[in-house]
Structure formats: C-alpha cells, structure tokens
Design a protein around this motif. Structure first.
Motif, PDB file in Angstrom:
ATOM      1  N   SER A   1       0.519  -1.528  -0.177  1.00  0.00           N
ATOM      2  CA  SER A   1       0.351   0.040  -0.022  1.00  0.00           C
ATOM      3  C   SER A   1       1.355   1.564   0.082  1.00  0.00           C
TER       4      SER A   1
ATOM      5  N   ARG B   1       0.988   3.548   2.604  1.00  0.00           N
ATOM      6  CA  ARG B   1       1.334   3.860   3.348  1.00  0.00           C
ATOM      7  C   ARG B   1       2.511   2.639   3.393  1.00  0.00           C
ATOM      8  N   SER B   2       2.538   1.535   3.281  1.00  0.00           N
ATOM      9  CA  SER B   2       3.431   1.027   3.382  1.00  0.00           C
ATOM     10  C   SER B   2       4.827   1.212   3.060  1.00  0.00           C
TER      11      SER B   2
ATOM     12  N   GLU C   1       0.621  15.405   1.615  1.00  0.00           N
ATOM     13  CA  GLU C   1      -0.629  14.078   1.442  1.00  0.00           C
ATOM     14  C   GLU C   1      -1.158  13.940   0.183  1.00  0.00           C
TER      15      GLU C   1
ATOM     16  N   TRP D   1       0.447  11.193  -1.566  1.00  0.00           N
ATOM     17  CA  TRP D   1       0.707   9.632  -1.119  1.00  0.00           C
ATOM     18  C   TRP D   1      -0.160   9.291  -0.719  1.00  0.00           C
TER      19      TRP D   1
ATOM     20  N   VAL E   1      -1.871   9.330   2.229  1.00  0.00           N
ATOM     21  CA  VAL E   1      -1.846   9.579   3.267  1.00  0.00           C
ATOM     22  C   VAL E   1      -2.044  10.308   4.331  1.00  0.00           C
TER      23      VAL E   1
ATOM     24  N   LEU F   1       0.192   9.167  10.318  1.00  0.00           N
ATOM     25  CA  LEU F   1       0.836   7.798  10.426  1.00  0.00           C
ATOM     26  C   LEU F   1       0.953   7.001  11.636  1.00  0.00           C
TER      27      LEU F   1
END
Length: 157
Positions: free
Chosen positions: A40, A42-43, A107, A110, A112, A115
């Motif tokens: 993802s 996020r990862s 943001e 990405w 996201v 985190l």
C-alpha cells in the motif's frame, strides 16, 4: 530510465536503493518488483520516511536549531490522597506534541492522512516526571501528520 507516475523522484530512487524493503516491527515485508502490487501507499511511505532516518538523532528545526515540545497532562481521576505520607496518586494521560521535519510528506501525492509509529521507531523528547513514585512502561504509539507534527499520549499513574 524507470518512470513511476504519481511517485516523487526521490522516492523512486529510495525504492531502487532499498529494493523497497519495509521494516514493520521485527518482520520484513518485501515490496520488491514481484510484490509491489500488494504494498500500500502507507507501507511505501513508511519505508520512504525511514530511509536514512535516525531515531537517536534529535529532530531539530532547521531555522531555529531547537525543537519546541508541548506537554500536557490530562487528569482522569484522583486515586488517593495521603496526608500522612504527603502523596497524591493521580491517573491520567501524559501527552507530548512536537514537529519532526524529517517525517513530512505530501498528502496529495501519497494519499495518506496520518501514520502511527512505535515510539522507539522515531525520535522522542527525553522527558521524565521526577517526583513520580511508581512508573508505568506500557508500549506507546505516536501519530504523525503530513506536516511532521507528532502526537504521543501515554497512560500515567
């Protein structure tokens, strides 16, 4: 030349250098070419932020040479008052806020909004309550926003 639409060039070079291996706690998640589809944003972002990051180095603000840390104690209850031993036992949350510019991201790029990191994965201000009679040491997570603003809240008795 490798083209990756939507990803910043610095991330693409980090991805190539690291073969996109993301450290998640004590396990490795392989996000290399064969596994990239299951990784993802996020990862990938966590991997990007950890590249070259030293949790032991302070998060100094470039223009000030120091970091501003806000501290807050949120009182939940008064557990005990002892006039004989002159002690007061409180239960609450010890909260700290600061900004680590090394943990900033875009943001929009990405996708996201925030985190979470284990407290030991990022720099933390060294703060103690010196008149504390009993200490609690539960694992704590810190929440980081795209601006690099960090929020950590620890239960305290």
């Amino acid at each position: 030349m490798i083209l990756c639409p939507g990803l910043p060039p610095s991330f693409v070079s980090s991805l190539l250098v690291l073969s996109c291996i993301h450290l998640a706690g004590a396990r490795l998640i392989d996000c290399g070419p064969a596994g990239a589809a299951r990784c993802s944003n996020r990862s990938l972002l966590i991997n990007h932020l950890h590249y070259g990051y030293d949790a032991g180095s302070p998060a100094f603000a470039e223009h000030l040479g120091a970091i501003h840390v806000e501290v807050q104690f949120v009182l939940l209850s008064i557990i005990e008052v002892s006039t004989a031993s002159e002690t007061l036992k409180l239960q609450g949350w010890w909260r700290t806020y600061w900004t680590d510019s090394r943990l900033q991201w875009d943001e929009e790029v990405w996708g996201v909004q925030s985190l979470s990191f284990k407290s030991e994965e990022i720099w933390n201000p060294d703060m103690r309550i010196f008149e504390q009679i009993e200490a609690t040491s539960e694992p704590v997570e810190a929440t980081v926003s795209p601006s690099g603003a960090v929020f950590r809240s620890m239960p305290t008795v």
